[in-house]
Scaffold this motif. Structure first.
Motif, PDB file in Angstrom:
ATOM      1  N   SER A   1       0.834  -1.122  -0.528  1.00  0.00           N
ATOM      2  CA  SER A   1       0.004  -0.086  -0.096  1.00  0.00           C
ATOM      3  C   SER A   1       0.854   1.109  -0.445  1.00  0.00           C
ATOM      4  O   SER A   1       2.048   0.638   0.471  1.00  0.00           O
ATOM      5  N   CYS A   2       0.698   2.612  -1.300  1.00  0.00           N
ATOM      6  CA  CYS A   2       0.959   3.232  -0.615  1.00  0.00           C
ATOM      7  C   CYS A   2       0.688   4.691  -1.028  1.00  0.00           C
ATOM      8  O   CYS A   2      -0.910   4.723  -1.225  1.00  0.00           O
ATOM      9  N   ASN A   3       1.036   5.944  -0.182  1.00  0.00           N
ATOM     10  CA  ASN A   3       0.023   7.212  -1.248  1.00  0.00           C
ATOM     11  C   ASN A   3       1.034   8.152  -1.418  1.00  0.00           C
ATOM     12  O   ASN A   3       2.928   8.188  -1.669  1.00  0.00           O
ATOM     13  N   ALA A   4       0.645   9.079  -2.154  1.00  0.00           N
ATOM     14  CA  ALA A   4       1.414  10.057  -2.223  1.00  0.00           C
ATOM     15  C   ALA A   4       0.796  11.910  -2.875  1.00  0.00           C
ATOM     16  O   ALA A   4      -0.752  11.527  -2.611  1.00  0.00           O
ATOM     17  N   PRO A   5       1.366  12.682  -2.650  1.00  0.00           N
ATOM     18  CA  PRO A   5       0.248  13.812  -2.491  1.00  0.00           C
ATOM     19  C   PRO A   5      -0.351  13.996  -3.861  1.00  0.00           C
ATOM     20  O   PRO A   5      -1.026  14.164  -3.987  1.00  0.00           O
ATOM     21  N   ASP A   6       0.177  13.655  -5.160  1.00  0.00           N
ATOM     22  CA  ASP A   6      -0.568  12.924  -6.274  1.00  0.00           C
ATOM     23  C   ASP A   6      -0.530  12.109  -7.609  1.00  0.00           C
ATOM     24  O   ASP A   6       0.184  11.143  -6.753  1.00  0.00           O
ATOM     25  N   THR A   7      -1.571  11.930  -8.207  1.00  0.00           N
ATOM     26  CA  THR A   7      -1.329  10.470  -8.906  1.00  0.00           C
ATOM     27  C   THR A   7      -0.018  10.070  -9.787  1.00  0.00           C
ATOM     28  O   THR A   7       0.741   9.017 -10.174  1.00  0.00           O
ATOM     29  N   ASP A   8       1.055  11.187  -9.771  1.00  0.00           N
ATOM     30  CA  ASP A   8       1.993  10.748 -11.033  1.00  0.00           C
ATOM     31  C   ASP A   8       2.903  10.377  -9.502  1.00  0.00           C
ATOM     32  O   ASP A   8       3.647   9.198 -10.516  1.00  0.00           O
ATOM     33  N   MET A   9       3.359  10.872  -8.675  1.00  0.00           N
ATOM     34  CA  MET A   9       3.787  10.788  -7.736  1.00  0.00           C
ATOM     35  C   MET A   9       3.309   9.378  -7.363  1.00  0.00           C
ATOM     36  O   MET A   9       4.111   8.192  -6.266  1.00  0.00           O
ATOM     37  N   LEU A  10       2.534   8.810  -7.413  1.00  0.00           N
ATOM     38  CA  LEU A  10       1.435   7.245  -6.679  1.00  0.00           C
ATOM     39  C   LEU A  10       2.231   6.511  -7.329  1.00  0.00           C
ATOM     40  O   LEU A  10       2.430   5.289  -7.440  1.00  0.00           O
ATOM     41  N   PHE A  11       2.305   6.880  -9.283  1.00  0.00           N
ATOM     42  CA  PHE A  11       3.001   5.501  -9.592  1.00  0.00           C
ATOM     43  C   PHE A  11       3.710   5.613  -9.805  1.00  0.00           C
ATOM     44  O   PHE A  11       4.533   4.187  -8.582  1.00  0.00           O
ATOM     45  N   VAL A  12       4.936   6.168  -9.048  1.00  0.00           N
ATOM     46  CA  VAL A  12       6.205   6.637  -9.346  1.00  0.00           C
ATOM     47  C   VAL A  12       6.222   5.524  -7.682  1.00  0.00           C
ATOM     48  O   VAL A  12       7.690   4.635  -7.560  1.00  0.00           O
ATOM     49  N   GLU A  13       5.817   5.722  -6.472  1.00  0.00           N
ATOM     50  CA  GLU A  13       5.679   4.793  -5.259  1.00  0.00           C
ATOM     51  C   GLU A  13       5.203   3.612  -5.468  1.00  0.00           C
ATOM     52  O   GLU A  13       5.777   2.589  -4.829  1.00  0.00           O
ATOM     53  N   TRP A  14       4.517   3.411  -6.635  1.00  0.00           N
ATOM     54  CA  TRP A  14       3.700   1.665  -6.469  1.00  0.00           C
ATOM     55  C   TRP A  14       4.581   1.382  -7.221  1.00  0.00           C
ATOM     56  O   TRP A  14       5.446   0.006  -6.893  1.00  0.00           O
ATOM     57  N   LEU A  15       6.153   1.353  -8.065  1.00  0.00           N
ATOM     58  CA  LEU A  15       6.896   0.845  -8.606  1.00  0.00           C
ATOM     59  C   LEU A  15       8.129   0.475  -7.729  1.00  0.00           C
ATOM     60  O   LEU A  15       8.424  -0.295  -7.454  1.00  0.00           O
ATOM     61  N   ASN A  16       8.462   1.520  -7.211  1.00  0.00           N
ATOM     62  CA  ASN A  16       9.454   1.811  -5.721  1.00  0.00           C
ATOM     63  C   ASN A  16       9.225   0.797  -4.438  1.00  0.00           C
ATOM     64  O   ASN A  16       9.723   0.215  -4.598  1.00  0.00           O
ATOM     65  N   SER A  17       7.832   0.695  -4.414  1.00  0.00           N
ATOM     66  CA  SER A  17       7.425  -0.480  -3.232  1.00  0.00           C
ATOM     67  C   SER A  17       7.119  -1.785  -4.116  1.00  0.00           C
ATOM     68  O   SER A  17       8.540  -2.692  -2.986  1.00  0.00           O
TER      69      SER A  17
END
Lengths: 135, 476
Positions: free
Chosen positions: A50-66
């Motif tokens: 599970s992850c979170n980020a300030p916007d959907t762009d950063m959420l995508f990077v968070e998802w991949l890095n997780s």
């Protein structure tokens, strides 16, 4: 549908989907396709993130890095993904199996998903999620 | 790019005049040919870096500059903490302290010839490399903290190498200021089994010989003679460094907003050096540097063991170890004032001129060795830092060839197995964990390292000492 695209020093990854979720799932497939031939990976084990980020762009990077951290910590390659996105946070599952260098055709290690050429957008009826991964 | 938009300072120095929010000019060190080949994105990145608070003198690009993340790869930026200077993720990158180490072997090309194949096969078995590889060292949470504080000194204390080695590593093998508490548990866990592994991508281990000497006097000081065999290792801080980068990408993105720092490209996320976020990131980077130094030290020890086993009379001694993705605190003259600055080198090698206190005593009269890796089929170079480089680029030089073709283009053009056979006919033995990885690293996919090194030499950033050519290469 997913694809990789040209970038001078590294590789771009791009996922398409009818929904943003599907674009995220296919984006993850694109990233793992840089590391190995994912058609050879069997979806045996499930791992959740599970992850979170300030916007959907950063959420995508968070998802991949997780997923990269998870893949590395469990020693597994992933081939199938399912995500749920809501309000700049998401939960996701990844299916795969332990890397077996005898059986899996491994290619290049991905160091990280980056903010370079990062874009999560909707073009007509298609969602696109993309970024450059550092290899 | 359009060369007319630049001010020509000399045949090898080009200036981008300040415009818009640029606080300092951009400065490109390159030949006319290399400047013409430059991607417009590189120029944009040089300008973006020039806009960051506290930057000193110029936003600098080396002859091998190419499109990177925030900073160009081959970028140098100096920031003063006293003048609101920042520490930026883009100036360090994901592979913290990636670098090159070169060791002498005490053997000549003729002497080693009968053993090369055996050596490379043994090294290929013993030095872990490639996707998913693990080292033989298993660490727990407390032990990894010792690595992050101790760097190469930790490795030597555990029996991986000699105390003497430490003298020939930047910072004496250990970066002060590392704080393991600023490194996430995930980053540490990812490193439990990774110490002493090579990685993949452009990382390598090469057996090389000196095929040309440009400056015999300096070469002698470095203990290098024609036909001498050396071993070079190119690798970094492995998963721990990548995870620090990933973790702080988010922290610094938030900090850039909090401190109202205008960011022209997302990867330039940064924090003031004198802020809690900036201090935390710097401590984590220092820990990442120590991880890389420990990693290269352990690999060197494996190399030493293999050599001694195969050729008992071999004597592996460390020539030098450089890092080319770093941020370090250094004293530099700006105008006529000595300032303590945070020097970001992203894909750029520190190249201190003669007399700097950081250089080992034996090399003090000639300058710091600068180790420039080429590609597996071509050649690499050893240079030394110069006084002119100190004045013009905060004591920095290029770091390698830089890619000319993308990895996808390279894979379309070459097949890994055919490429390895072709190199074998040239007398270069390559062992690769992945054929497609080898194809991506085909010599033809890179710019001509010789053009990059010549431009570095002619711009005065560093002086050419010897050229080395590969006999054997191990790829991840």
């Amino acid at each position: 549908m997913y694809e990789t695209f040209e970038h001078r020093a590294d590789v771009g990854i791009r996922g398409y989907g009818k929904t943003m979720e599907e674009a995220f799932e296919n984006g993850a497939k694109a990233m793992f396709s840089v590391m190995a031939d994912i058609d050879e990976v069997k979806p045996i084990d499930r791992e959740d993130v599970s992850c979170n980020a300030p916007d959907t762009d950063m959420l995508f990077v968070e998802w991949l890095n997780s997923l990269l951290s998870l893949s590395h910590l469990t020693g597994k390659l992933f081939c199938n993904f399912k995500v749920k996105i809501g309000d700049n946070r998401m939960t996701g599952s990844a299916w795969g199996e332990r890397l077996d260098s005898e059986r899996h055709h491994v290619m290049t290690e991905v160091k990280a998903a980056t903010y370079s050429m990062l874009k999560v957008s909707r073009e007509d009826d298609v969602y696109v999620a993309q970024c450059i991964v550092d290899v | 790019m359009d060369i007319k938009s630049l001010n020509k300072i000399s045949d090898y120095i080009w200036e981008i005049p300040p415009e818009g929010e640029m606080r300092v000019p951009g400065r490109i060190f390159a030949s006319e040919e290399l400047v013409e080949e430059l991607d417009d994105n590189v120029v944009k990145q040089i300008k973006n870096v020039a806009c960051l608070p506290g930057i000193q003198q110029a936003s600098i690009a080396m002859p091998d500059a190419h499109w990177g993340y925030g900073f160009p790869i081959g970028g140098v930026g100096a920031f003063s903490p006293e003048e609101g200077g920042v520490i930026s993720m883009g100036g360090i990158g994901f592979d913290i302290s990636c670098g090159v180490r070169t060791m002498r072997t005490g053997m000549t090309r003729e002497e080693i010839r009968p053993y090369v194949e055996k050596l490379v096969d043994r090294l290929f078995t013993i030095v872990p490399a490639g996707v998913g590889s693990e080292g033989t060292i298993r660490l727990n949470q407390q032990q990894i903290d010792e690595v992050l504080v101790g760097g190469a000194r930790w490795a030597v204390s555990k029996g991986y190498g000699y105390k003497e080695d430490l003298k020939y590593i930047e910072e004496g093998g250990v970066m002060e200021g590392a704080d393991p508490a600023q490194v996430s548990d995930t980053a540490k866990k990812r490193q439990f089994r990774e110490v002493g592994t090579l990685g993949s991508g452009n990382h390598y281990l090469e057996i090389q010989y000196v095929d040309e000497v440009y400056d015999e006097g300096i070469a002698q000081v470095l203990g290098l003679y024609k036909d001498d065999v050396v071993v070079s290792v190119h690798c970094g801080s492995r998963a721990l460094g990548h995870q620090i980068g990933t973790d702080y990408l988010k922290t610094l993105a938030e900090a850039s907003g909090k401190y109202n720092i205008p960011i022209h490209e997302r990867e330039l996320v940064c924090a003031p050096i004198n802020s809690p976020e900036g201090r935390r990131y710097f401590s984590a980077v220092c820990a990442g540097i120590n991880c890389a130094l420990a990693n290269r030290q352990v690999i060197s020890h494996l190399v030493r063991e293999v050599f001694l086993d195969v050729i008992p009379r071999a004597r592996i001694s460390l020539l030098y170890d450089v890092s080319h993705n770093t941020c370090k605190v250094e004293d530099h003259l700006v105008g006529n004032k000595m300032k303590r600055l945070f020097i970001h080198r992203k894909g750029s090698t520190r190249a201190f001129g003669p007399g700097r206190k950081e250089i080992p005593a034996e090399y003090s009269s000639v300058g710091q060795p600068v180790l420039i890796g080429g590609t597996m089929g071509t050649c690499s170079y050893i240079l030394v830092g110069t006084e002119a480089g100190m004045n013009q680029a905060f004591g920095s030089a290029c770091h390698g060839a830089g890619r000319a073709l993308s990895r996808t283009q390279a894979k379309k053009k070459w097949r890994g197995d055919a490429l390895l056979r072709e190199l074998a006919t040239q007398g270069i033995i390559v062992r690769a964990h992945s054929y497609s990885g080898a194809a991506e690293e085909a010599p033809g996919a890179y710019k001509d390292v010789t053009a990059v090194v010549d431009a570095t030499h002619k711009a005065g950033l560093a002086r050419k000492v010897v050229r080395v050519k590969p006999l054997a290469c191990i790829k991840g």
